[in-house]
Motif scaffolding. Structure first.
Motif, PDB file in Angstrom:
ATOM      1  N   GLU A 254      29.881  44.149  44.023  1.00  0.00           N
ATOM      2  CA  GLU A 254      30.514  44.759  45.254  1.00  0.00           C
ATOM      3  C   GLU A 254      29.915  44.815  46.586  1.00  0.00           C
ATOM      4  O   GLU A 254      30.317  44.635  47.889  1.00  0.00           O
ATOM      5  CB  GLU A 254      31.196  46.280  44.918  1.00  0.00           C
ATOM      6  N   ASP A 255      28.522  45.354  46.367  1.00  0.00           N
ATOM      7  CA  ASP A 255      27.667  45.450  47.512  1.00  0.00           C
ATOM      8  C   ASP A 255      27.253  44.112  47.969  1.00  0.00           C
ATOM      9  O   ASP A 255      27.304  44.224  49.554  1.00  0.00           O
ATOM     10  CB  ASP A 255      26.269  46.021  46.992  1.00  0.00           C
ATOM     11  N   LEU A 257      29.439  41.762  48.009  1.00  0.00           N
ATOM     12  CA  LEU A 257      30.819  41.360  48.993  1.00  0.00           C
ATOM     13  C   LEU A 257      30.688  42.041  50.125  1.00  0.00           C
ATOM     14  O   LEU A 257      31.349  41.372  51.207  1.00  0.00           O
ATOM     15  CB  LEU A 257      31.853  41.558  48.004  1.00  0.00           C
ATOM     16  N   GLU A 402      38.975  39.465  40.371  1.00  0.00           N
ATOM     17  CA  GLU A 402      39.964  39.943  41.417  1.00  0.00           C
ATOM     18  C   GLU A 402      40.637  41.310  40.620  1.00  0.00           C
ATOM     19  O   GLU A 402      41.098  42.113  41.354  1.00  0.00           O
ATOM     20  CB  GLU A 402      40.691  39.092  42.018  1.00  0.00           C
ATOM     21  N   THR A 405      37.584  44.639  40.065  1.00  0.00           N
ATOM     22  CA  THR A 405      37.086  45.503  41.133  1.00  0.00           C
ATOM     23  C   THR A 405      38.402  45.723  42.103  1.00  0.00           C
ATOM     24  O   THR A 405      39.323  44.811  42.386  1.00  0.00           O
ATOM     25  CB  THR A 405      36.079  44.765  41.819  1.00  0.00           C
ATOM     26  N   LEU A 407      38.235  46.139  45.217  1.00  0.00           N
ATOM     27  CA  LEU A 407      37.722  45.756  46.599  1.00  0.00           C
ATOM     28  C   LEU A 407      38.773  45.013  47.213  1.00  0.00           C
ATOM     29  O   LEU A 407      39.260  45.008  48.648  1.00  0.00           O
ATOM     30  CB  LEU A 407      36.459  45.085  46.859  1.00  0.00           C
ATOM     31  N   TYR A 408      39.211  43.964  46.540  1.00  0.00           N
ATOM     32  CA  TYR A 408      40.193  42.936  47.039  1.00  0.00           C
ATOM     33  C   TYR A 408      41.475  43.619  47.491  1.00  0.00           C
ATOM     34  O   TYR A 408      42.023  43.250  48.567  1.00  0.00           O
ATOM     35  CB  TYR A 408      40.340  41.962  45.823  1.00  0.00           C
TER      36      TYR A 408
END
Length: 454
Positions: A254-255, A257, A402, A405, A407-408
């Motif tokens: 994630e970092d 991304l 996807e 996480t 984040l998406y």
């Protein structure tokens, strides 16, 4: 491999890069050496003076990272030594050559490329041969049909590697490129080989984020690359082998991304390189024929940044003079658009542009778009371009990345920036127009969210 068969290249990002003598021969080829004179970030060094690094150093670094990812993924597979080495060498060459088709100043001059049909790419051109070619198309043409591809054939034929193998890995997941040459034991390894080169967790961005942040002097592109690479592994689904990440490294991913997302906001879409690119586009429109990109790849490969700068310096065109003399249009206003809280900002810039025209102030309006992912966006999913990456949990369950996480979902809406640039000689007139437009819109109670005002 014996030590005397390897040359070690010193790199400021990754330390020592081991390269075989055969690889050195293709690196020394003029088509690849041309990348020494193609800046990685185009006009970005006008804002970040250290960002003068090249596609050459990036390609070497990306090959090194791709090898680390390959070795980690394939440590979990049982392939015969010769097959393993063929796959590994093909990935190294694909990563080494992935940017060989870049035009002068990298992405900046792609607007001059001819229709892709003129390159003679065959199936690799896709179905629409009238579309404008991209640097990826030139890369494939160079890999498939050039003096460099001829050298690759001579050097690596004994390992069973042919140019179309390299092109297939670079080209991505389009089914038309599937040759079956990366199948073994009933498993197709082509998906994971392509993902190492280009995917949500690829060697390309693992190198360029670290390299670009280092030379730009910013901290946004840094992430725990070692931990992320240490936690990649393969997943076999429906007869294909795909890239996976162990769940314990999801925070590192994630970092990683977010690093790309923040680099776009702070470096890649900085207003200075953006306006220089727009001025260059105006130069190309007004001075057609002064600088051209040929479809012939051997002639194309003779052009680099120096040729473009020589052309600009010799030109009498007003935009060429502004670029050479660094007399850029200045940013008058910058606003977020697209977000619900910024609903009036797009209309504000439309009105501002009209009023500037009425006042006789030449201007350029730009829209810059930053997305979290090009691989897992709605557009890529609906078009069927998504190649799955998985997360392997502690209980050995595999979950699509996807879905694992958040984040998406959190960054689903792209970040859009609208900017208005004006000729600096008329800045006072332009500021008056801006002030007038803003005051009038406030009086009409139409909400705006200013980001920055010159």
């Amino acid at each position: 491999m014996r030590d005397r068969d390897v040359i070690h290249i010193r790199d400021p990002i990754h330390g020592t890069l081991p390269v075989s003598l055969r690889e050195i021969k293709v690196i020394d080829h003029p088509v690849f050496q041309r990348l020494r004179n193609i800046k990685q970030l185009g006009f970005a060094d006008l804002s970040f003076p250290g960002a003068t690094h090249t596609r050459y150093s990036h390609s070497l670094g990306a090959m090194h990272v791709a090898t680390r990812i390959f070795d980690r993924v394939f440590a979990h597979t049982e392939l015969p030594a010769r097959v393993h080495e063929r796959f590994r060498q093909a990935v190294r060459l694909a990563m080494l050559f992935h940017d060989v088709g870049h035009a002068p100043l990298s992405h900046t001059t792609e607007m001059l490329m001819p229709p892709v049909g003129e390159l003679g790419l065959g199936v690799f051109a896709g179905t629409d041969v009238s579309r404008r070619a991209t640097h990826e198309d030139y890369t494939l043409k160079i890999v498939l049909d050039s003096s460099l591809s001829e050298l690759v054939t001579r050097l690596f034929d004994d390992e069973g590697i042919i140019p179309s193998d390299i092109a297939e890995i670079i080209a991505g997941s389009l089914s038309a490129h599937a040759s079956g040459r990366f199948r073994h034991g009933g498993v197709d390894y082509a998906p994971v080989l392509r993902q190492i080169v280009s995917s949500e967790c690829d060697a390309d961005r693992m190198d360029y984020l670290q390299r670009d942040s280092f030379f730009s002097g910013v901290n946004y592109g840094k992430f725990d690359a070692d931990w992320l690479i240490d936690n990649v592994c393969p997943v076999v689904r429906d007869g294909g082998c795909y890239l996976a990440i162990k769940s314990r490294a999801i925070f590192s991913f994630e970092d990683f991304l977010l690093s790309r997302y923040h680099m776009f906001a702070t470096v890649y879409l900085h207003h200075t390189p953006v306006i220089f690119e727009k001025m260059l586009a105006r130069y190309f429109q007004e001075a057609q024929g002064e600088f051209m990109l040929p479809a012939d790849v051997e002639k194309y490969a003779q052009l680099d940044d120096m040729d473009l700068w020589v052309t600009l310096r010799r030109s009498k065109n007003q935009w060429a003079r502004r670029i050479v003399e660094r007399r850029a249009y200045m940013m008058l206003d910058e606003r977020h658009v697209g977000a619900p809280t910024a609903s009036g900002n797009a209309e504000l810039h439309l009105e501002l542009a009209d009023r500037l025209s009425e006042r006789g102030v030449d201007h350029i309006v730009t829209r810059s778009r930053s997305i979290l992912s090009k691989y897992f966006s709605k557009a890529s999913s609906s078009a069927g371009h998504k190649t799955p990456i998985f997360v392997v949990t502690g209980s050995d369950e595999t979950v699509p990345l996807e879905e694992f996480t958040p984040l998406y979902a959190r960054y689903e809406t792209p970040a859009l920036l609208s900017r208005v640039f004006i000729e600096p000689e008329k800045r006072e007139d332009a500021r008056q127009v801006l002030q007038s437009v803003v005051q009038e819109r406030r009086a009409r109670a139409e909400p705006t969210v200013p980001l920055a005002e010159a």
